[in-house]
Structure formats: structure tokens, C-alpha cells
Design an enzyme around this catalytic site. Structure first.
Site, short mmCIF file in Angstrom:
data_model
loop_
_atom_site.label_atom_id
_atom_site.label_comp_id
_atom_site.label_asym_id
_atom_site.label_seq_id
_atom_site.Cartn_x
_atom_site.Cartn_y
_atom_site.Cartn_z
N SER A 3 0.85 -1.20 0.00
CA SER A 3 0.00 0.00 0.00
C SER A 3 0.88 1.24 0.00
O SER A 3 2.03 1.18 0.42
CB SER A 3 -0.89 0.03 1.24
OG SER A 3 -0.17 0.51 2.36
N ASP A 4 0.35 2.35 -0.45
CA ASP A 4 1.05 3.60 -0.19
C ASP A 4 0.79 3.96 1.28
O ASP A 4 -0.03 3.33 1.97
CB ASP A 4 0.59 4.72 -1.15
CG ASP A 4 1.64 5.85 -1.22
OD1 ASP A 4 2.51 5.92 -0.34
OD2 ASP A 4 1.57 6.67 -2.16
N HIS A 5 1.51 4.98 1.73
CA HIS A 5 1.58 5.34 3.15
C HIS A 5 0.19 5.49 3.81
O HIS A 5 -0.53 6.44 3.53
CB HIS A 5 2.31 6.68 3.24
CG HIS A 5 3.03 6.86 4.53
ND1 HIS A 5 4.37 7.09 4.61
CD2 HIS A 5 2.58 6.85 5.79
CE1 HIS A 5 4.73 7.22 5.86
NE2 HIS A 5 3.66 7.07 6.60
N GLY A 6 -0.15 4.54 4.64
CA GLY A 6 -1.37 4.68 5.43
C GLY A 6 -2.67 4.60 4.67
O GLY A 6 -3.73 4.96 5.20
#
Ligand code: NOJ
Length: 763
Positions: free
Chosen positions: A281-284
Site C-alpha cells: 500500500s502507499d503510506h497509510g
């Protein structure tokens, strides 16, 4: 160290008599090795593998070591030295199954040595140069103990308001796909297992560059046809080149966030494209599913993401909190978690980490005493690539190249700004190691000529904007204001200009203006700098603009008033030298734009491969009721593929080997390129194809091939291209790739607009 991990695994296998003694064989057999490991893992250990933790941001270091030793973390990012990574790997190997972690980082356009930003690399149109940037990045980053890079960033961008336009390679699916492939191969090298290779995590899957209005993190709504034709090919190219990982985008796609998008991550990526690596995933973004309003709580967000096919959670909280319970409650099948774990373990296996967890970290005794040592940089490579990335947009009366014997007034807020040379996402790059234009010009002039420097203006006088830009880089404010009144600074610059033979003005954007979360509503050079340029123009001295920026700017005033314009993007560690090489004629510019420059923000999107229209605007014959804006000239100010040289090239009309092509046959296109000027130089011969009639509306033209050619003055060369049915294929309304019989046009030119054409038929 190698022994330590292997012994651990054997010890585990001995606990299961049937497996005793089989570990060395198993280690050579990836599927069997991973299967046996998964069989032995507890649910909590499995969940641990799916968590990617940011060093310094997600948890304090002491807790990090505990969590690693408990097997609760699968990988980390943002720690970038062997010395920092070693204790983390030590801690991971203290875990029950001694599964190593991997280390990732945003090595986007260089690591310690910084190369030009993405747009600059793309402007080279030279895959050798792109490969050099990728390979050097891999060599430097792996030597710092890194295993994976969050790159290449291959999002097609047609809206330059988007700050991340800077990171990508422009607007064209073919050019970006070529670069994607080259970058992946360069990062990953011959084998991912080699200690100097980095796993590529291609990003941001998918369509992130199409955020509505160019506003970062905004929604993406797009027809399937457009996706397949224009936006998806570069990700596909990276995957076909063997990218080991895919980073999943922050945006929604037609109402479903990418992180919860089963169609995207399973149907398209795995089933259609055959991707077998790990998705991250991208950040968060998994927690952002709550804010998107597709998950009612963290538990549902974790369930949606894992079921959609999102293996690893970056900056994780929700997988750690909920996955085990979701499985225990029967709400997520164990097989779904197992499959995600297999992908993560598979990536580690491919990286050689099970064979040697310290493959890239090495022995402490061999750590570089100083990570930023000058000897670790690849300056020559950076200078070579940066020179190729510069695009000459104007050169009236051959004002360039400059003499080294005259007096030059060098002005502008970017003339001597080390930090801005780096551009966004500059990884382990150090500002003080960059060469600014001021330093480089001074060096080039030596004591033959004179350089008078005056800053002339701040990047902007807008205090709110400065605050925003400095907030982005909270550890170290980057936009440092000269406290003098604007008039006083301009007066100083004008005084320098009147003493000089020529003015070189380094203007544009600070690097933070073209960054994640730096979307703009205008593409103007900020007002403070415009005022400076106007005052300089009034001196009547020849005015050379050196632009530094991370997106196409609106250059109407500059085009009308400057004598020369050199687009330099953010050109990296050796940027100053590269620019000075071009300004003084030690290198003849050869860069070509990888993205169109609109005349105004109102013309966005402006891209060359627009679908055909029923009422197209025709230059010179506009009429009413054609597709146009009536208050200003239509079409780009500088088109895709455009860029001048100090020499002149002529290109003959294309000759085709046949006028009619059957399936299975090929057609040869040949043109003669001649250097009719007085200097050696390079240019890019570009081949476009236009499908004149088809079952769906096709683009007016599409780049299908290009060749960068260097010729001595007076030299000529025949340049050949081969076209076959595959080059004529497109996605029809049923999303099948077909080549339909009918008429086509080959267009060949040195940019996308000034082309010569020939027709042919596909039978
Ligand atoms: C967020 C960015 O969108 C992505 O490009 C980057 O790789 C990650 N943060 C990690 O730094």
C-alpha cells in the site's frame, strides 16, 4: 550470519521429523521453501510479515527492536545506512523463525548521487542515460543496505498543476513505458539476488497522475478505454520487465479506492497481467479507506484491503490490529492471508535474503566510514545524464552558446540554491554536495571572463506560500528569504546586468513547489521573479532564462521576451556543471520535452495524443463551432517532443517499403537525417502513427518509436524503423487488443507537430 539464519531454519525443521535434514534442498526450491515456512508460522507471525514500518515515524526505535524480535514486522523503510539497518536485521533474526526483513526507501532519481528528476530523465529520450541513472542508484542504495526502491514512478501526467508531475516521465504511454522497462531492468540488474540489485516497486498503481483538477489525492474517474490505452501501459511495461513489487495508489478509481480495489489488484494485475510479486500500500492508505467512506471502521478497512489483494500495509496499524482477529472470527479466510504472506516471503526469497539476510548490509568492518564521502558519488555519470536532460526552448540570434571571455550577470533565486538542485524525493542526496549554476559558471569562466552575481528576487514574496513550502520540509526550512525589500534586490540585479554582455536568469520554482501535495492553480513563474525579469528586460541586454521547475510552466512572456530559454528541470548533484556545459557550448543540447507546455492553465489538459474530434480546431482556419478557446491561441506553446540544438537538422520525408501491409508482414520506414548546421549534435527522430478510421475514436497520433542520433556537422544518416501489426493494435470497445484493417498514416519528425507523413493500408 548466513549460517545463523540457516541453522535456525534447520532447527525448526528438526522439530518436525519428516522435514529433518531437508532444509538445504528446500532453500533451493522457492515454492517448497515458502510453503514449509508458511506451514510453520503462527497467525500472528503471518500478520507480522504483512506490516511495513516507517523508521522514525511509526514507532520508537526501542519498540521497533522488540516488535522485530517478536516477528511482528515484515519490512521497514526510511533507514538508509548499513549501520542503521544491521541492528534491525539482527533483531528480526532473533524472532522465532528468524525470517529476515527487507529495507526499502524512495530512491527515485538517485541515492547519494542525485540525477535529474523524472521529467529530466525523460527529456533525455535516451534509454542508456536512463539506465545509467537506475543502475547507479541501485549500486549506491544497495551499498547502503537497501533492498527495495519505491520506484519507478510511472504515472502518466497530463495536468501539470499536479506537483508529482515532476516525479514521473511525462504524458506519453510509449515513452513512459520504455523508461519504466529500462528503469526496472537497471534497478534489478541481472538477478535480484545480486548484492548490488534493488527490487523495483513500481508506483502508483494505478492512474494516480489523473487526479481530478491536478489536485493531489483527488478522485480519478476514467473510462476503461482511456485507462487501457493511455494510463495503464507503463505499469504493465514495468511488470513485464519483472518488477518485483507494486505500490498501490492513494486515489480512488471510478468510485473504489485503489487499496480496496479487487478488480485492480486481482482481476487486472494478477489474472490478466500475471503479476506474481508483492503488492504494497502507499503510506497509510488502508486507514484512509475510512475517510473515503468505504469502510465503517478499521476492522472493515483491513478486511477490504486484504481481500482486494493488498499484501503489505505501509505504515501499518490496521493489519496489525485486526487481521488476526478477522481470521479467527472466520471473516477473512486464512488462505487469503497465507497468499499475501507467500508474496512477501517470495520477494525476500528473490532478494536472496533467506540465503543471506546481510546480503546488502555486509560486515560492520566494511561499513563506509562516512556515508556521504565524496568518493562514494558518481559525479561523471550524473553530469553526463544531466547534460542530456536539458531542453533548449528558444535561442534567438544564436545568443547561446556564450563566450567564456565576456561578462555575465547571473541573477535569480535559483542561481545559487544548492537544495533546489536536488529536486523532490532526493533520497540520500546532500544539498552541499550539489554544484549550483553560480559555482559551475564561475569555474567555467575561470579568469578569462567575469561573473557578477545578484540574487535579484526571492522565489516568492508570498509569506503564506513560503510557510507552506517550509512546512513540507519541517526538519529544515528550505525556502530561505532574503530580507531585503524586493526593489532593492531588483536594483542590484539591474546594476549587475548593465555591466554585463549577457544576463543569465535562473528562475522558476523551488523544489518543494513540485512535490507531493504541492498542486498549483497557476503555472506562472511567481510574481517576485516576473518583476525581476521585466526589469532585466528593460536593460536591453540579451536575456537568457535558465528555468528550474518540476512541471510545464506558462511561458508566454518568456517566449516573447527572452532571447534564449533553457529548461533544466531540477538537474541533480552535477546540475550546475551540466547547465554551464550547455550555456558555454561544451555540450550541444539534445533534450526533448516529454510533456506539452500549455499556454495557460485554462488550456489544461493539453496533450499531443488527443482523441479525434467531430469539430476539431484547425490552425489558421478556426471558424466558429470548432473545439477551441477563443481568447488565446490554441495548441501548446511548446509541443511534446520539442527541443532545439545549436546545430540544425533536416529530415527527409518518410519512404515506406510497401503501401499495403498484410497481417504477419512488416513495413520498413526510412528517413534521412542530416546535420545541416555547423556543430556536432544529437536529436531524436520520432515516429508517430495515426489510425485514420477505426471502430472506436482513436488518438490523432501516437508515438510508436524513436531514435536518438548523434551526427557530426554535415553528416547524414539513414534511419530505419519497422512497423508490423502489433504497432497498429489498440483496445476496442470490448477492450480486446485488435488491429483493424484500413488506412494509417506514418508521421516522422523531430517533434510531435512538425511531421512529414505517408499513408499505408493494413489489409
Ligand atoms: C507516499 C508517496 O505517495 C509514495 O510515493 C512514497 O513512496 C511513500 N510515501 C513512501 O515514502
Amino acid at each position: 550470519m548466513k549460517q545463523r539464519c540457516l541453522l535456525g531454519l534447520i532447527a525448526v525443521s528438526m522439530a518436525v521429523p519428516a522435514l529433518a535434514g531437508k532444509m538445504p534442498i528446500v532453500l533451493d526450491d522457492k515454492p517448497a521453501f515458502i510453503e514449509r515456512l508458511v506451514e510453520r508460522m503462527t497467525l500472528q507471525e503471518k500478520v507480522g510479515q504483512l506490516r511495513l514500518i516507517s523508521i522514525g515515524a511509526d514507532m520508537p526505535r526501542e519498540r521497533l527492536a522488540e516488535e522485530l524480535a517478536a516477528g511482528n514486522i515484515g519490512g521497514t523503510f526510511n533507514s538508509v545506512t548499513r549501520r542503521d539497518n544491521r541492528p534491525l536485521q539482527d533483531a528480526a533474526l532473533r524472532s522465532r523463525l528468524q525470517i529476515p526483513i527487507f529495507f526499502a526507501y524512495d530512491v527515485v532519481h538517485g541515492h547519494r548521487t542525485i540525477f535529474p528528476i523524472g521529467l529530466g530523465l525523460a527529456s533525455t529520450w535516451d534509454m542508456q542515460a536512463v539506465a545509467t541513472a537506475g543502475r547507479v542508484s541501485a549500486i549506491e542504495a544497495s551499498a547502503d543496505g537497501l533492498d527495495m526502491t519505491f520506484a519507478p514512478m510511472v504515472d502518466i501526467a497530463r495536468d501539470p498543476r499536479w506537483g508529482r508531475t515532476s516525479e514521473g516521465f511525462g504524458e506519453d504511454p510509449y515513452l513512459v513505458s520504455e523508461i519504466a522497462r529500462t528503469m526496472v531492468q537497471a534497478y534489478q540488474g541481472e538477478s535480484l539476488r545480486e548484492p548490488d540489485s534493488l527490487m523495483a516497486s513500481v508506483k502508483h498503481f494505478a492512474l494516480y497522475g489523473a487526479v481530478e483538477g491536478g489536485r493531489d489525492y483527488n478522485v480519478v474517474d476514467m473510462s476503461s478505454l482511456r485507462m487501457h490505452q493511455d494510463y495503464l501501459p507503463p505499469y504493465r511495461a514495468a511488470i513485464d520487465a519483472g518488477a518485483g513489487a507494486v505500490m498501490v495508489a492513494l486515489n480512488t478509481i471510478n468510485g473504489v479506492p485503489a487499496s480496496a480495489n479487487r478488480w485492480l489488484l486481482r482481476d487486472l494485475l494478477r489474472d490478466d497481467w500475471g503479476f506474481s510479486g508483492v503488492t504494497i500500500s502507499d503510506h497509510g492508505t488502508i486507514s484512509e479507506l475510512l475517510r473515503h467512506g468505504v469502510a465503517a471502521d478499521g476492522r472493515e478497512a483491513a478486511k477490504l484491503a486484504i481481500e482486494a489483494g493488498l499484501d503489505m500495509s505501509m505504515a501499518d496499524s490496521l493489519y496489525g490490529q485486526h487481521l488476526a482477529e478477522l481470521v479467527q472470527a472466520g471473516d477473512v479466510p486464512m488462505q487469503v492471508v497465507d497468499q499475501a504472506v507467500r508474496e512477501v516471503l517470495g520477494a525476500k526469497y528473490d532478494l536472496g535474503l533467506f540465503h543471506d539476510p546481510y546480503r546488502r548490509i555486509g560486515q560492520a568492518s566494511e561499513d563506509p566510514p562516512e556515508v556521504n564521502a565524496e568518493s562514494r558519488l558518481h559525479r561523471q555519470a550524473a553530469r553526463d545524464v544531466a547534460r542530456q536532460s536539458l531542453v533548449l526552448l528558444e535561442n534567438r540570434n544564436a545568443v547561446l552558446p556564450l563566450e567564456k571571455t565576456g561578462t555575465v550577470a547571473l541573477v535569480g533565486p535559483l542561481a545559487d540554491s544548492h537544495i533546489d538542485m536536488l529536486g523532490s524525493w532526493s533520497a540520500g542526496g546532500v544539498a552541499t554536495q550539489t554544484v549550483t549554476l553560480r559555482q559551475a559558471m564561475q569555474h567555467a569562466l575561470g579568469d578569462q571572463g567575469r561573473l557578477i552575481h545578484a540574487r535579484g528576487a526571492n522565489i516568492t514574496d508570498d509569506a503564506q506560500m513560503v510557510e507552506y513550502l517550509n512546512f513540507l520540509n519541517w526538519d529544515n526550512p528550505e525556502v530561505v528569504q532574503d530580507p531585503r525589500p524586493a526593489d532593492e534586490m531588483i536594483a542590484e540585479a539591474v546594476a549587475a546586468a548593465v555591466q554585463a554582455d549577457v544576463i543569465v536568469a535562473a528562475v522558476g520554482e523551488s523544489r518543494g513547489m513540485s512535490h507531493e501535495s504541492s498542486s498549483r492553480t497557476t503555472l506562472q513563474i511567481p510574481a517576485s521573479q516576473q518583476a525581476l525579469l521585466r526589469a532585466l528586460k528593460e536593460t536591453g541586454k540579451p536575456l537568457v532564462l535558465v528555468l528550474m521547475n518540476g512541471r510545464p510552466l506558462n511561458l508566454g512572456w518568456a517566449q516573447a521576451n527572452a532571447d534564449a530559454i533553457l529548461e533544466t528541470w531540477f538537474s541533480g548533484t552535477e546540475g550546475g556543471h551540466a547547465i554551464a556545459d550547455v550555456l558555454f557550448g561544451d555540450y550541444n543540447p539534445s533534450g526533448k520535452l516529454p510533456i506539452s507546455f500549455p499556454r495557460s492553465v485554462g488550456q489544461i489538459p493539453t496533450y499531443y495524443n488527443h482523441p479525434r474530434l467531430g469539430r476539431p480546431f484547425v490552425e489558421g482556419n478556426p471558424g466558429n463551432y470548432t473545439s477551441q478557446y477563443f481568447e488565446e491561441k490554441n495548441g501548446p506553446l511548446y509541443p511534446f517532443g520539442y527541443g532545439l540544438s545549436y546545430t540544425k537538422f533536416s529530415l527527409s520525408a518518410p519512404q515506406l517499403s510497401r503501401a499495403s501491409l498484410a497481417r504477419g508482414e512488416s513495413l520498413d520506414v526510412s528517413v534521412t537525417l542530416k546535420n545541416v548546421g555547423e556543430h556536432e549534435g544529437a536529436t531524436v527522430v520520432q515516429l508517430y502513427i495515426s489510425d485514420l478510421s477505426a471502430s472506436v475514436v482513436r488518438p490523432v497520433k501516437q508515438l510508436k518509436a524513436f531514435r536518438k542520433i548523434r551526427l557530426a556537422a554535415g553528416e547524414q544518416r539513414q534511419v530505419g524503423f519497422r512497423i508490423d501489426e502489433n504497432d497498429l493494435k489498440f483496445f476496442n470497445a470490448q477492450l480486446q487488443q485488435v488491429a483493424e484493417a484500413g488506412a494509417f498514416e506514418v508521421q516522422v519528425g523531430l517533434d510531435s507537430q512538425a511531421v512529414q507523413t505517408q499513408r499505408f493500408e493494413l489489409r
